[in-house]
Design a protein around this motif. Structure first.
Motif, PDB file in Angstrom:
ATOM      1  N   ALA A  13       0.845  -1.194   0.000  1.00 35.92           N
ATOM      2  CA  ALA A  13       0.000   0.000   0.000  1.00 35.92           C
ATOM      3  C   ALA A  13       0.873   1.234   0.000  1.00 35.92           C
ATOM      4  N   GLY A  14       0.645   2.119  -0.937  1.00 33.88           N
ATOM      5  CA  GLY A  14       1.401   3.354  -1.002  1.00 33.88           C
ATOM      6  C   GLY A  14       0.825   4.380  -0.045  1.00 33.88           C
ATOM      7  N   SER A  15       1.509   5.503   0.074  1.00 35.62           N
ATOM      8  CA  SER A  15       1.060   6.579   0.950  1.00 35.62           C
ATOM      9  C   SER A  15      -0.125   7.296   0.336  1.00 35.62           C
ATOM     10  N   ALA A  16      -1.184   7.450   1.116  1.00 37.94           N
ATOM     11  CA  ALA A  16      -2.386   8.101   0.597  1.00 37.94           C
ATOM     12  C   ALA A  16      -2.159   9.576   0.325  1.00 37.94           C
ATOM     13  N   ASP A  17      -1.189  10.176   1.014  1.00 41.50           N
ATOM     14  CA  ASP A  17      -0.943  11.591   0.794  1.00 41.50           C
ATOM     15  C   ASP A  17       0.266  11.829  -0.099  1.00 41.50           C
ATOM     16  N   GLY A  18       0.739  10.782  -0.787  1.00 42.27           N
ATOM     17  CA  GLY A  18       1.855  10.935  -1.710  1.00 42.27           C
ATOM     18  C   GLY A  18       1.423  11.685  -2.963  1.00 42.27           C
ATOM     19  N   LEU A  19       2.321  12.474  -3.512  1.00 39.47           N
ATOM     20  CA  LEU A  19       1.975  13.290  -4.662  1.00 39.47           C
ATOM     21  C   LEU A  19       1.829  12.472  -5.931  1.00 39.47           C
ATOM     22  N   GLY A  20       2.384  11.272  -5.929  1.00 39.06           N
ATOM     23  CA  GLY A  20       2.388  10.501  -7.157  1.00 39.06           C
ATOM     24  C   GLY A  20       1.353   9.411  -7.221  1.00 39.06           C
ATOM     25  N   SER A  21       0.369   9.401  -6.330  1.00 39.00           N
ATOM     26  CA  SER A  21      -0.625   8.337  -6.333  1.00 39.00           C
ATOM     27  C   SER A  21      -2.026   8.915  -6.228  1.00 39.00           C
ATOM     28  N   SER A  38       3.911   6.338 -13.052  1.00 43.69           N
ATOM     29  CA  SER A  38       4.225   5.157 -13.854  1.00 43.69           C
ATOM     30  C   SER A  38       3.402   5.143 -15.135  1.00 43.69           C
ATOM     31  N   GLN A  39       3.927   4.532 -16.172  1.00 46.72           N
ATOM     32  CA  GLN A  39       3.193   4.383 -17.425  1.00 46.72           C
ATOM     33  C   GLN A  39       2.375   3.088 -17.456  1.00 46.72           C
ATOM     34  N   SER A  40       2.432   2.355 -16.373  1.00 50.93           N
ATOM     35  CA  SER A  40       1.686   1.099 -16.297  1.00 50.93           C
ATOM     36  C   SER A  40       0.192   1.365 -16.211  1.00 50.93           C
ATOM     37  N   THR A  41      -0.589   0.518 -16.845  1.00 49.29           N
ATOM     38  CA  THR A  41      -2.050   0.624 -16.792  1.00 49.29           C
ATOM     39  C   THR A  41      -2.637  -0.258 -15.698  1.00 49.29           C
ATOM     40  N   LYS A  42      -1.766  -0.867 -14.891  1.00 50.34           N
ATOM     41  CA  LYS A  42      -2.228  -1.717 -13.807  1.00 50.34           C
ATOM     42  C   LYS A  42      -2.126  -0.970 -12.482  1.00 50.34           C
ATOM     43  N   PRO A  43      -3.130  -1.131 -11.609  1.00 51.28           N
ATOM     44  CA  PRO A  43      -3.085  -0.462 -10.310  1.00 51.28           C
ATOM     45  C   PRO A  43      -2.039  -1.085  -9.391  1.00 51.28           C
ATOM     46  N   ILE A  44      -1.581  -0.286  -8.424  1.00 51.21           N
ATOM     47  CA  ILE A  44      -0.642  -0.790  -7.428  1.00 51.21           C
ATOM     48  C   ILE A  44      -1.334  -1.776  -6.496  1.00 51.21           C
ATOM     49  N   GLN A  45      -2.559  -1.441  -6.132  1.00 57.68           N
ATOM     50  CA  GLN A  45      -3.316  -2.297  -5.218  1.00 57.68           C
ATOM     51  C   GLN A  45      -4.799  -2.157  -5.504  1.00 57.68           C
ATOM     52  N   VAL A  46      -5.535  -3.244  -5.279  1.00 63.71           N
ATOM     53  CA  VAL A  46      -6.981  -3.266  -5.477  1.00 63.71           C
ATOM     54  C   VAL A  46      -7.646  -3.711  -4.178  1.00 63.71           C
ATOM     55  N   PHE A  47      -8.606  -2.931  -3.704  1.00 66.51           N
ATOM     56  CA  PHE A  47      -9.410  -3.287  -2.530  1.00 66.51           C
ATOM     57  C   PHE A  47     -10.785  -3.719  -3.042  1.00 66.51           C
ATOM     58  N   ASP A  48     -11.127  -4.976  -2.845  1.00 63.80           N
ATOM     59  CA  ASP A  48     -12.364  -5.522  -3.406  1.00 63.80           C
ATOM     60  C   ASP A  48     -13.324  -5.999  -2.321  1.00 63.80           C
ATOM     61  N   ASP A  49     -13.378  -5.263  -1.236  1.00 63.67           N
ATOM     62  CA  ASP A  49     -14.197  -5.678  -0.096  1.00 63.67           C
ATOM     63  C   ASP A  49     -15.675  -5.335  -0.256  1.00 63.67           C
TER      64      ASP A  49
END
Length: 207
Positions: A13-21, A38-49
């Motif tokens: 999990a990245g920082s919620a207050d980071g400038l790059g996310s 990033s140029q990636s089209t995939k998310p860093i993390q997925v929450f599916d709750d």
């Protein structure tokens, strides 16, 4: 009726207050964390709750609050790796944390807005008078969290006193059609409302 359910989640999990996310909620019932650098089209993390569409989310520091059509508000603490769940019992249309992070404003499809204590899930105050039973209508805090603004299906914009829960103003607008969203600028003492009539109206408040 209310009370937190605590769940531990694992993963990067990245920082919620980071400038790059950034975070997004979706009709596919997920919340996704994206790396904007990033140029990636995939998310860093997925929450599916969530069990139904994620209708609203608000990020404050390392915490994400989400509202879902399944009637549950979820708080993700990225620093601690915990998720807290409060069951409201009605589809949620809007969530916003207070400036101090101690409470969450929650709008639901029973024509009620609630101010929920984030630490124990108890309702601090509720706000009624508007109509919201069919459409996704946004509400927000404004003017130092002293007032609450919301649209309504009757075409009016409603303003409440946060502490007393009393309606301060009923503003007829948008030609009587649904006023679907509001946003407040406390510095300029202005707020904006948007409606299904296709108009955005900026309102000025007295000094």
């Amino acid at each position: 009726m209310y009370g937190p359910e605590i769940i531990i989640f694992f993963g990067k999990a990245g920082s919620a207050d980071g400038l790059g996310s950034t975070f997004t909620g979706s009709f596919d019932a997920t919340v996704r964390l994206w790396d904007c650098k990033s140029q990636s089209t995939k998310p860093i993390q997925v929450f599916d709750d969530s069990k139904d569409s994620v209708s609203s989310l608000h990020v404050l520091g390392h915490e994400i609050v989400t509202g879902s059509v399944d009637g549950k508000m979820r708080l993700y603490d990225l620093r601690m790796g915990m998720m807290y769940v409060d069951t409201l019992g009605h589809p949620i249309t809007s969530v916003q944390q207070t400036t101090d992070g101690n409470a969450v404003l929650v709008s639901t499809l029973d024509s009620t807005i609630r101010l929920m204590d984030k630490s124990n899930g108890k309702m601090l105050q509720h706000y009624k008078g508007h109509t919201n039973s069919d459409f996704r209508i946004r509400s927000c805090l404004g003017f130092g969290d002293a007032a609450i603004f919301s649209g309504s299906e009757d075409g009016k914009v409603y303003i409440w006193d946060v502490l007393e829960g009393k309606v301060l103003e009923r503003l007829a607008t948008h030609e009587g059609k649904v006023a679907s969203a509001v946003a407040c600028n406390s510095v300029r003492r202005e707020f904006a409302s948007a409606g299904v009539d296709g108009n955005v109206i900026v309102w000025g408040m007295p000094q």
